[in-house]
Scaffold this active site. Sequence first.
Site, PDB file in Angstrom:
ATOM      1  N   LYS A 173      35.030  50.856  47.030  1.00  0.00           N
ATOM      2  CA  LYS A 173      35.113  52.036  46.167  1.00  0.00           C
ATOM      3  C   LYS A 173      34.079  53.103  46.529  1.00  0.00           C
ATOM      4  CE  LYS A 173      37.664  50.134  42.322  1.00  0.00           C
ATOM      5  NZ  LYS A 173      37.740  49.826  40.881  1.00  0.00           N
ATOM      6  N   ARG A 178      38.140  41.091  42.510  1.00  0.00           N
ATOM      7  CA  ARG A 178      39.330  41.760  43.040  1.00  0.00           C
ATOM      8  C   ARG A 178      38.957  42.462  44.346  1.00  0.00           C
ATOM      9  NH1 ARG A 178      41.923  46.795  42.642  1.00  0.00           N
ATOM     10  NH2 ARG A 178      44.199  46.679  42.461  1.00  0.00           N
TER      11      ARG A 178
END
Length: 325
Positions: free
Chosen positions: A270, A304
């Site tokens: 991210k 995740r």
Amino acid sequence: MDFHVLSYTVILFLNRSGFEKELDELEMEDNEISQFFSQVNNFFSDHERPVWEFNKNKLEFNQSPFIMGILNVTPDSFSDGGKFFSDESAVQHALAMIDEGADIIDIGGESTRPGSDPISIQEELNRVLPVITAIRKYSNIPISIDTYKSKVAEAALGAGANIVNDISGCSIDDKMPEIVKKYNSPIILMHIKGTPKNMQMNPEYEDVVGEVYNFLNNQIQILKKADLDKIAIDPGIGFGKRLEDNLKLLNNLESFKFLGKPVLIGASRKSFLGHVLDKEVDLRLYGSLSVAVLSVLKGADIIRVHDVAETKDVLKVIKSIRSAD
């Protein structure tokens, strides 16, 4: 009970050392704090980890952490958009992640990157349903459907998915609890500030940990009133948060354990890692692995990730060390 007292209490119990001394120093003008400490002690001493059972598989959270492999069936996701947009490539990638050690495959048909536009329900169904059906021909692995739309969730569960992963925490589509109850499926509640389209337009918090905690707690209580208890929580790293917000959430992850639900962390590749490392998305593997390790040490149950094999290795080492006599 003030959130910071709660958070402080949880950290004390997770660290344990010096607890009696700290407890003696707290003012006990009434029994509220004393009773609260007793409840927390009972929780950490006696709380049984949940088991999510499916038709031909199950997840026993006393065996966590689990790895959730990301499968974006989209043309525009921030990291791998377009790579697995065709049904064939998506299924092959899912099978590869299963071979690498994924415990869950998370399938999403709508990009939720910052600034992304929503797509129609039918378009989302056209993307995810053939992939779910095809994976089911080869594997019984638990599949989660990454959607905030109840109609997509219902169709996906009917096609063979097992879990709903709702980035809105059931705050966008109020029919989602009804669908989850109908299929007796677990649901993952994530915190988001706004929508993917506007979530990064100057998000602000006075107390990001407290505000995210309170949102998740409120959503848990709503689901409990609907007799739903197979719930996991996700503080929503990168979803309507500034760099400092993401870092604070990760650094205070222990606080969310008091909610009594499995915790999922999705930080893989991210943008906050890009800001910390000054690296583009395809060069953030080691940053992603660092967050995975830290999160597991702080109590995360599901990680995740895009990079399953690498994450599997680091978590295997952690588990081996922690299980040594």
